[in-house]
Motif scaffolding. Structure first.
Motif, PDB file in Angstrom:
ATOM      1  N   ALA A  69       0.801  -1.232   0.000  1.00  0.00           N
ATOM      2  CA  ALA A  69       0.000   0.000   0.000  1.00  0.00           C
ATOM      3  C   ALA A  69       0.827   1.271   0.000  1.00  0.00           C
ATOM      4  O   ALA A  69       0.274   2.368  -0.101  1.00  0.00           O
ATOM      5  N   GLY A  70       2.140   1.158   0.125  1.00  0.00           N
ATOM      6  CA  GLY A  70       2.964   2.339   0.302  1.00  0.00           C
ATOM      7  C   GLY A  70       3.316   2.520   1.765  1.00  0.00           C
ATOM      8  O   GLY A  70       2.798   1.827   2.644  1.00  0.00           O
ATOM      9  N   ARG A  71       4.195   3.459   2.032  1.00  0.00           N
ATOM     10  CA  ARG A  71       4.747   3.594   3.393  1.00  0.00           C
ATOM     11  C   ARG A  71       3.839   4.374   4.352  1.00  0.00           C
ATOM     12  O   ARG A  71       3.840   4.107   5.559  1.00  0.00           O
ATOM     13  N   LYS A  72       3.042   5.322   3.846  1.00  0.00           N
ATOM     14  CA  LYS A  72       2.338   6.227   4.750  1.00  0.00           C
ATOM     15  C   LYS A  72       1.055   5.666   5.363  1.00  0.00           C
ATOM     16  O   LYS A  72       0.803   5.896   6.553  1.00  0.00           O
ATOM     17  N   PRO A 183       7.249  12.689   2.081  1.00  0.00           N
ATOM     18  CA  PRO A 183       6.644  12.208   0.834  1.00  0.00           C
ATOM     19  C   PRO A 183       6.527  10.688   0.834  1.00  0.00           C
ATOM     20  O   PRO A 183       7.200   9.996   1.608  1.00  0.00           O
ATOM     21  N   GLU A 184       5.674  10.176  -0.026  1.00  0.00           N
ATOM     22  CA  GLU A 184       5.580   8.729  -0.224  1.00  0.00           C
ATOM     23  C   GLU A 184       6.804   8.268  -1.009  1.00  0.00           C
ATOM     24  O   GLU A 184       7.089   8.780  -2.096  1.00  0.00           O
ATOM     25  N   THR A 185       7.583   7.340  -0.452  1.00  0.00           N
ATOM     26  CA  THR A 185       8.845   6.925  -1.071  1.00  0.00           C
ATOM     27  C   THR A 185       8.726   5.651  -1.891  1.00  0.00           C
ATOM     28  O   THR A 185       9.675   5.288  -2.583  1.00  0.00           O
ATOM     29  N   LEU A 186       7.596   4.976  -1.821  1.00  0.00           N
ATOM     30  CA  LEU A 186       7.405   3.757  -2.607  1.00  0.00           C
ATOM     31  C   LEU A 186       6.379   4.039  -3.696  1.00  0.00           C
ATOM     32  O   LEU A 186       5.179   4.085  -3.434  1.00  0.00           O
ATOM     33  N   SER A 187       6.855   4.235  -4.915  1.00  0.00           N
ATOM     34  CA  SER A 187       5.963   4.555  -6.030  1.00  0.00           C
ATOM     35  C   SER A 187       5.103   3.349  -6.385  1.00  0.00           C
ATOM     36  O   SER A 187       5.447   2.193  -6.080  1.00  0.00           O
ATOM     37  N   ALA A 188       3.985   3.615  -7.048  1.00  0.00           N
ATOM     38  CA  ALA A 188       3.026   2.556  -7.380  1.00  0.00           C
ATOM     39  C   ALA A 188       3.641   1.403  -8.178  1.00  0.00           C
ATOM     40  O   ALA A 188       3.349   0.240  -7.898  1.00  0.00           O
ATOM     41  N   PRO A 189       4.497   1.669  -9.174  1.00  0.00           N
ATOM     42  CA  PRO A 189       5.064   0.543  -9.933  1.00  0.00           C
ATOM     43  C   PRO A 189       5.940  -0.390  -9.098  1.00  0.00           C
ATOM     44  O   PRO A 189       6.138  -1.550  -9.470  1.00  0.00           O
ATOM     45  N   ARG A 190       6.470   0.104  -7.979  1.00  0.00           N
ATOM     46  CA  ARG A 190       7.361  -0.715  -7.155  1.00  0.00           C
ATOM     47  C   ARG A 190       6.615  -1.471  -6.057  1.00  0.00           C
ATOM     48  O   ARG A 190       7.231  -2.239  -5.314  1.00  0.00           O
ATOM     49  N   ARG A 191       5.324  -1.257  -5.942  1.00  0.00           N
ATOM     50  CA  ARG A 191       4.570  -1.929  -4.886  1.00  0.00           C
ATOM     51  C   ARG A 191       4.290  -3.379  -5.261  1.00  0.00           C
ATOM     52  O   ARG A 191       4.101  -3.707  -6.436  1.00  0.00           O
TER      53      ARG A 191
END
Length: 394
Positions: A69-72, A183-191
């Motif tokens: 889901a990302g880091r945040k 900022p969100e450090t994990l972009s969608a393509p890397r999830r």
């Protein structure tokens, strides 16, 4: 060093500061809590153990979730749970209730261990990541130096329950900084989607990686020695050595200065001599000074200056070890950094909790049992270093 690196260190360090404050600010209150709730010292120590166990278990949830889901989003949920636990602990009417609320606090606080490490891995690797990790250590170094003193002041002015109200306010501030400055450090393509097959495959990869496991448990025994010290020091320093809560806070701060001063040398040293040699140096110092302190305690008896002095230099060794092993363990696992961080953190926290439980039956309010377990951790960390990294430069 770039301003963005300092900004990242400030935000991540403030976020990570909440977890240590939940322990360090609480330590001077432990004797007062035992007296107020009418329980033995070991019962109050159980509130520390409950926090660490929950802290360790919950990391296995936050890491994979953050990879998907990302880091945040996990940060928001985890800090929210921590806020509820803090409010409940402030109102606890018995030690059993306090243990339960501290467990909930640990479930939320676990996100503060997993996500900063994963975010660092998103942005940097190697020596640069070690520099950022060391900067975060610098930010959170105010916890062992100021949190016990703040806790002592709160106890004197308003009682131990207000400590948890203060933690509640601090968690709200860190949550606001995360929402507005990180900022969100994990972009969608890397999830990575989370499913049992990928989790099992990732866990199998990590658990069968001797280097990852060795580095994880080098850090685990280092952190385990801290946990034993945290659970025992307030009773030893105030009981055997007769210090006041404020005196204990000052002695505790001296011990912590060794760790955090050395942690700032980890990044520059890693750039010059390599991560492996930094870890060997650190575990060697830790083992030498903890064993020397144990020998003195068993022969002529431990005095307060000797305990504080030897732990200062032993903890300086750990200051080189903890941030470096965290970085080195994740270097080969960037695509599953969240899972690797959570699995490693879980094993480290459970090891620390197990060391507290193992030391419990031998704790008699004196320094010797505490010192013996710390020395055992030192020997184990050094032995694992030799087995994992060898005796010569990698």
């Amino acid at each position: 060093m770039s301003s963005s690196l300092w900004r990242s260190a400030l935000v991540l360090g403030t976020l990570a500061l909440v977890g240590p404050f939940a322990i360090d600010m609480y330590l001077p209150a432990m004797p007062a809590i035992a007296l107020d709730l009418g329980v033995r010292e070991t019962a109050v120590q159980a509130t520390i153990t409950a926090y660490f166990i929950a802290f360790g278990i919950a990391q296995m949830v936050y890491g994979p979730w953050a990879d998907q889901a990302g880091r945040k989003p996990p940060i928001y949920v985890g800090v929210g749970i921590f806020l509820i636990g803090s409010a409940g602990a402030a109102l606890a009417g018995s030690v059993d209730e306090l243990i339960a609320w501290r467990f909930l606090q640990g479930l939320g606080g676990a996100v503060l261990m997993v996500l900063p490490r994963a975010i660092i891995r998103d942005m940097h690797t190697g020596a640069e990541a070690t520099k950022l990790m060391a900067l975060i250590m610098l930010v959170i170094s105010i916890s062992p130096m100021l949190a016990p003193l703040a806790g002592s002041a709160v106890i004197a002015l308003a009682g131990w329950r207000v400590i948890f109200a203060t933690l509640f306010a601090g968690a709200l501030i860190s949550l606001a900084m995360t929402a507005t400055m990180l900022p969100e450090t994990l972009s969608a393509p890397r999830r990575r989607p989370v499913n049992m097959r990928s989790l099992i495959a990732g866990a199998r990869r990590l658990l069968t990686d001797a280097r990852f496991m060795g580095l994880t448990f080098i850090g685990a025994f280092g952190m385990g020695s801290f946990f034993v010290f945290l659970a025992s020091a307030a009773f030893v320093y105030t009981g055997e050595f007769g210090l006041s809560p404020t005196g204990f806070s000052l002695a505790f701060a001296i011990n912590a200065v060794g760790f955090f001063s050395a942690s700032q040398a980890a990044g520059p040293l890693a750039s010059r001599i390599g991560l492996a040699r930094v870890i060997r140096l650190g575990t060697g110092l830790f083992a030498i000074f903890s064993l020397a302190l144990l020998g003195i305690a068993l022969t002529v008896g431990a005095t307060l200056p000797l305990v504080v002095g030897c732990l200062f230099f032993g903890n300086a060794g750990l200051g080189l070890v903890i941030p470096t092993t965290m970085v080195m363990a994740l270097d080969d696992h960037g695509e599953i950094a969240g899972l690797a961080s959570s699995l490693g953190g879980t094993m480290q926290m459970l090891t620390g909790g197990a060391m507290i439980v193992a030391a419990g039956p031998f704790f008699d309010g004196t320094a010797t049992p505490m010192i013996a377990v710390i020395a055992l951790c030192g020997v184990a960390a050094f032995g694992l270093t030799l087995a994992t990294l060898g005796v010569r430069r990698a």
